[in-house]
Design an enzyme around this catalytic site. Structure first.
Site, mmCIF file in Angstrom:
data_model
loop_
_atom_site.group_PDB
_atom_site.id
_atom_site.type_symbol
_atom_site.label_atom_id
_atom_site.label_comp_id
_atom_site.label_asym_id
_atom_site.label_seq_id
_atom_site.Cartn_x
_atom_site.Cartn_y
_atom_site.Cartn_z
ATOM 1 N N SER A 124 10.970 14.008 8.755
ATOM 2 C CA SER A 124 11.886 15.223 8.648
ATOM 3 C C SER A 124 11.410 15.987 9.194
ATOM 4 C CB SER A 124 12.386 14.961 7.065
ATOM 5 O OG SER A 124 13.330 15.999 7.124
ATOM 6 N N TYR A 148 10.412 15.636 -2.161
ATOM 7 C CA TYR A 148 10.963 14.995 -0.970
ATOM 8 C C TYR A 148 9.978 15.356 0.262
ATOM 9 C CZ TYR A 148 13.818 13.876 2.862
ATOM 10 O OH TYR A 148 14.071 13.482 4.134
ATOM 11 N N LYS A 152 7.139 12.875 2.521
ATOM 12 C CA LYS A 152 7.408 12.537 4.164
ATOM 13 C C LYS A 152 5.974 13.057 4.661
ATOM 14 C CE LYS A 152 11.304 11.109 4.511
ATOM 15 N NZ LYS A 152 11.715 9.831 4.645
HETATM 16 P P1 NAD Z 1 20.546 6.934 3.146
HETATM 17 O O1 NAD Z 1 20.285 7.207 1.875
HETATM 18 O O2 NAD Z 1 21.853 6.819 3.515
HETATM 19 O O3 NAD Z 1 19.878 5.526 3.678
HETATM 20 C C1 NAD Z 1 18.530 5.148 3.060
HETATM 21 C C2 NAD Z 1 18.670 3.617 2.645
HETATM 22 O O4 NAD Z 1 17.700 3.429 1.970
HETATM 23 C C3 NAD Z 1 19.979 3.520 1.654
HETATM 24 O O5 NAD Z 1 20.748 2.476 2.146
HETATM 25 C C4 NAD Z 1 19.215 2.852 0.234
HETATM 26 O O6 NAD Z 1 19.979 2.012 -0.363
HETATM 27 C C5 NAD Z 1 17.933 2.367 0.749
HETATM 28 N N1 NAD Z 1 16.735 2.367 -0.112
HETATM 29 C C6 NAD Z 1 16.379 3.503 -0.736
HETATM 30 N N2 NAD Z 1 15.188 2.933 -1.480
HETATM 31 C C7 NAD Z 1 14.989 1.753 -1.540
HETATM 32 C C8 NAD Z 1 14.123 0.725 -1.950
HETATM 33 N N3 NAD Z 1 13.211 1.110 -2.639
HETATM 34 N N4 NAD Z 1 14.510 -0.562 -1.463
HETATM 35 C C9 NAD Z 1 15.294 -0.754 -0.559
HETATM 36 N N5 NAD Z 1 16.110 0.052 0.092
HETATM 37 C C10 NAD Z 1 16.155 1.278 -0.412
HETATM 38 O O7 NAD Z 1 19.883 7.979 4.163
HETATM 39 P P2 NAD Z 1 19.671 8.400 5.575
HETATM 40 O O8 NAD Z 1 20.477 9.523 5.641
HETATM 41 O O9 NAD Z 1 20.218 7.106 6.242
HETATM 42 O O10 NAD Z 1 18.157 8.553 5.806
HETATM 43 C C11 NAD Z 1 17.357 7.625 6.170
HETATM 44 C C12 NAD Z 1 16.003 7.962 6.356
HETATM 45 O O11 NAD Z 1 15.787 9.102 6.935
HETATM 46 C C13 NAD Z 1 15.411 8.408 4.908
HETATM 47 O O12 NAD Z 1 14.169 8.047 4.770
HETATM 48 C C14 NAD Z 1 15.474 9.882 4.659
HETATM 49 O O13 NAD Z 1 14.609 10.699 3.821
HETATM 50 C C15 NAD Z 1 15.258 10.251 6.415
HETATM 51 N N6 NAD Z 1 15.915 11.726 6.729
HETATM 52 C C16 NAD Z 1 17.247 11.817 6.679
HETATM 53 C C17 NAD Z 1 17.672 13.052 7.062
HETATM 54 C C18 NAD Z 1 19.249 13.002 6.685
HETATM 55 O O14 NAD Z 1 19.502 14.327 6.583
HETATM 56 N N7 NAD Z 1 20.239 12.356 6.765
HETATM 57 C C19 NAD Z 1 17.034 13.979 7.416
HETATM 58 C C20 NAD Z 1 15.663 13.779 7.595
HETATM 59 C C21 NAD Z 1 15.077 12.594 7.203
HETATM 60 C C1 UD1 Z 2 18.529 20.159 3.977
HETATM 61 C C2 UD1 Z 2 17.578 19.680 3.303
HETATM 62 C C3 UD1 Z 2 16.095 19.212 3.990
HETATM 63 C C4 UD1 Z 2 16.682 18.239 5.000
HETATM 64 C C5 UD1 Z 2 17.804 18.451 5.623
HETATM 65 C C6 UD1 Z 2 18.206 17.465 6.752
HETATM 66 C C7 UD1 Z 2 17.681 21.217 1.203
HETATM 67 C C8 UD1 Z 2 17.173 22.495 0.574
HETATM 68 N N1 UD1 Z 2 17.128 20.937 2.497
HETATM 69 O O1 UD1 Z 2 18.119 21.047 4.871
HETATM 70 O O2 UD1 Z 2 15.094 18.924 3.264
HETATM 71 O O3 UD1 Z 2 15.534 17.675 5.786
HETATM 72 O O4 UD1 Z 2 19.107 18.855 5.011
HETATM 73 O O5 UD1 Z 2 19.065 16.502 5.958
HETATM 74 O O6 UD1 Z 2 18.654 20.516 0.837
HETATM 75 N N2 UD1 Z 2 24.823 25.518 3.519
HETATM 76 C C9 UD1 Z 2 25.925 26.288 2.873
HETATM 77 N N3 UD1 Z 2 26.748 25.737 1.962
HETATM 78 C C10 UD1 Z 2 26.609 24.311 1.468
HETATM 79 C C11 UD1 Z 2 25.593 23.687 2.274
HETATM 80 C C12 UD1 Z 2 24.691 24.392 3.133
HETATM 81 O O7 UD1 Z 2 26.243 27.627 3.259
HETATM 82 O O8 UD1 Z 2 27.381 24.105 0.745
HETATM 83 C C13 UD1 Z 2 23.939 26.240 4.774
HETATM 84 C C14 UD1 Z 2 22.628 26.191 4.274
HETATM 85 O O9 UD1 Z 2 22.135 27.158 3.474
HETATM 86 C C15 UD1 Z 2 22.150 26.189 5.676
HETATM 87 C C16 UD1 Z 2 22.976 24.927 6.560
HETATM 88 O O10 UD1 Z 2 24.211 25.066 5.896
HETATM 89 O O11 UD1 Z 2 21.803 27.141 6.403
HETATM 90 C C17 UD1 Z 2 22.526 23.657 6.517
HETATM 91 O O12 UD1 Z 2 22.249 23.190 5.150
HETATM 92 P P1 UD1 Z 2 21.898 21.554 4.920
HETATM 93 O O13 UD1 Z 2 22.930 20.836 5.330
HETATM 94 O O14 UD1 Z 2 21.789 21.497 3.483
HETATM 95 O O15 UD1 Z 2 20.741 21.235 5.782
HETATM 96 P P2 UD1 Z 2 18.906 21.935 5.538
HETATM 97 O O16 UD1 Z 2 19.427 23.387 4.985
HETATM 98 O O17 UD1 Z 2 18.566 22.115 6.914
#
Ligand code: NAD
Ligand code: UD1
Length: 343
Positions: A124, A148, A152
């Site tokens: 991430s 969290y 990572k």
């Molecule tokens: P998500 O929660 O939708 O998907 C994660 C999946 O992993 C879920 O289906 C959950 O049931 C499964 N899971 C969690 N723990 C488990 C375990 N112990 N055994 C088996 N299954 C398990 O999340 P996502 O948004 O699809 O994210 C996927 C990956 O990407 C995550 O590792 C997350 O940290 C990373 N990531 C997500 C974002 C984002 O904004 N969505 C941003 C940066 C990184």
């Molecule tokens: C969040 C996570 C980060 C993760 C990223 C991508 C936090 C503190 N950080 O960051 O770890 O990698 O998502 O999934 O949760 N905002 C508002 N009102 C809201 C929600 C968000 O104004 O209700 C603003 C935030 O201040 C920011 C932007 O919208 O400026 C995006 O926020 P968000 O979607 O939560 O993503 P990140 O802050 O980038």
């Protein structure tokens, strides 16, 4: 070629499964549905026309993970499974370290036992911590501000150490920026918890009448309109990025790190205005204080992914928000109370 997708029922995993199937890979999903709905498997069947093998297994259960590798000839793994809510990780650090780190150690041990040494890992942009040199390149100094983020960062290091110990390992560490949107079919998308933490699911729920208004976290940042700027990327573009990274791990060894973003920053106000423009639904909001831990600006330098993976994000902000709204409308309980445009 068979790819094990951990967390394949989740938001990014499910979109990547679609791309894998459409590119001719066999897919095995491992997910315990901790943060996803088994119904996703039916939707994946509808989208791809394929029956996808899946296991309801906790990655912490080593014996069960072994069984998956015994029953399937896995060539490589795409590892999405993990917990991702920043606030929850602060409240429950042990739960986060155990679920995200112990499970990955178990996965790698089982992979090693079965001679599978190719993996694409979901990292991430959070690993850039409070870095302030923008755009963020893969060489930007790393840091974390919550458990969290530490999971990572620690897992990235574990993969590097693994490769140092055995150079047959081939690893792609993908640092995602802000994944948003949903599949264009509207059949799969993001299922946040009760009250979303992230901006776009919050906005779509306000638009649907499930939440009263958006709280904008600060408008006194050093940005064009004072609100936070982020690099939003359509989840389908992100899924394609995984295919390119998979091609690389299948043909190389080493540990490579890539930013997956668009390279463009949009403010909270940009998001509100673009959402209103593409949907015709206006978003009531109030500006409140900054959210602790937020940075002003975060967007990627995407040069490395472009050069080495031959990948660039193609969809724009309007596509992301239109698809997010289409998905939200399929979630039911949609009242759309705000059809009048702001004057
Ligand atoms: P998500 O929660 O939708 O998907 C994660 C999946 O992993 C879920 O289906 C959950 O049931 C499964 N899971 C969690 N723990 C488990 C375990 N112990 N055994 C088996 N299954 C398990 O999340 P996502 O948004 O699809 O994210 C996927 C990956 O990407 C995550 O590792 C997350 O940290 C990373 N990531 C997500 C974002 C984002 O904004 N969505 C941003 C940066 C990184
Ligand atoms: C969040 C996570 C980060 C993760 C990223 C991508 C936090 C503190 N950080 O960051 O770890 O990698 O998502 O999934 O949760 N905002 C508002 N009102 C809201 C929600 C968000 O104004 O209700 C603003 C935030 O201040 C920011 C932007 O919208 O400026 C995006 O926020 P968000 O979607 O939560 O993503 P990140 O802050 O980038």
């Amino acid at each position: 070629m068979a790819i094990l997708v951990t967390g394949g029922a989740g938001f990014i995993g499910s979109h990547t499964v679609v791309q894998l199937i459409q590119s001719g890979f066999d897919v095995v999903i491992l997910d315990n549905f901790l943060n996803s709905d088994p119904e996703v498997l039916n939707q994946l069947h509808t989208i791809t026309g394929k029956e996808i093998k899946s296991y309801n297994i906790n990655l912490l259960d080593k014996e069960k993970v072994q069984e998956v590798f015994c029953e399937n000839s896995i060539d490589a793994v795409i590892h999405f499974a993990g917990l991702k809510a920043v606030g929850e990780s602060v409240a429950k650090p042990l739960h986060y370290y155990h679920n995200n780190i112990t499970s990955t150690l178990i996965l790698c041990e089982v992979m090693k036992d079965h001679g599978v040494k190719k993996i694409v890992f979901s990292s991430s942009a959070t690993v850039y911590g409070a870095a302030n040199k923008i755009p963020l390149t893969e060489d930007t100094p790393l840091g974390a501000t919550n458990p969290y983020g530490w999971t990572k960062l620690m897992l990235e290091q574990i993969f590097k150490d693994l490769h140092t110990s055995d150079n047959e390992w081939s690893v792609a560490l993908l640092r995602y920026f802000n994944p948003v949107g949903a599949h264009t079919s509207g059949l799969i998308g993001e299922k946040p918890g009760e009250i979303p933490n992230n901006l776009t699911p919050y906005i779509t729920q306000v638009a649907a009448g499930k939440l009263d208004k958006l709280r904008v976290f600060g408008n006194d940042y050093d940005t064009k309109d004072g609100t936070g700027v982020r690099d939003y990327i359509h989840v389908e573009d992100l899924a394609i990025g995984h295919l390119r990274a998979l091609d690389r791990v299948l043909t190389n060894t080493g540990v490579d790190t890539y930013n997956l973003g668009t390279g463009k920053g949009f403010s909270v106000m940009d998001i509100i205005q673009t959402f209103e423009k593409v949907t015709g639904v206006y978003i009531p909001y109030e500006v409140i204080e900054r959210r602790p831990g937020d940075v002003a600006v975060s967007y990627a330098d995407t040069t490395k992914a472009k050069q080495e993976l031959r990948w660039v994000a193609e969809k724009g902000l309007e596509d992301m928000l239109r698809d997010a709204w289409k998905w939200e409308q399929k979630q039911g309980k949609c009242f759309v109370p705000h059809l009048v445009k702001r004057t």
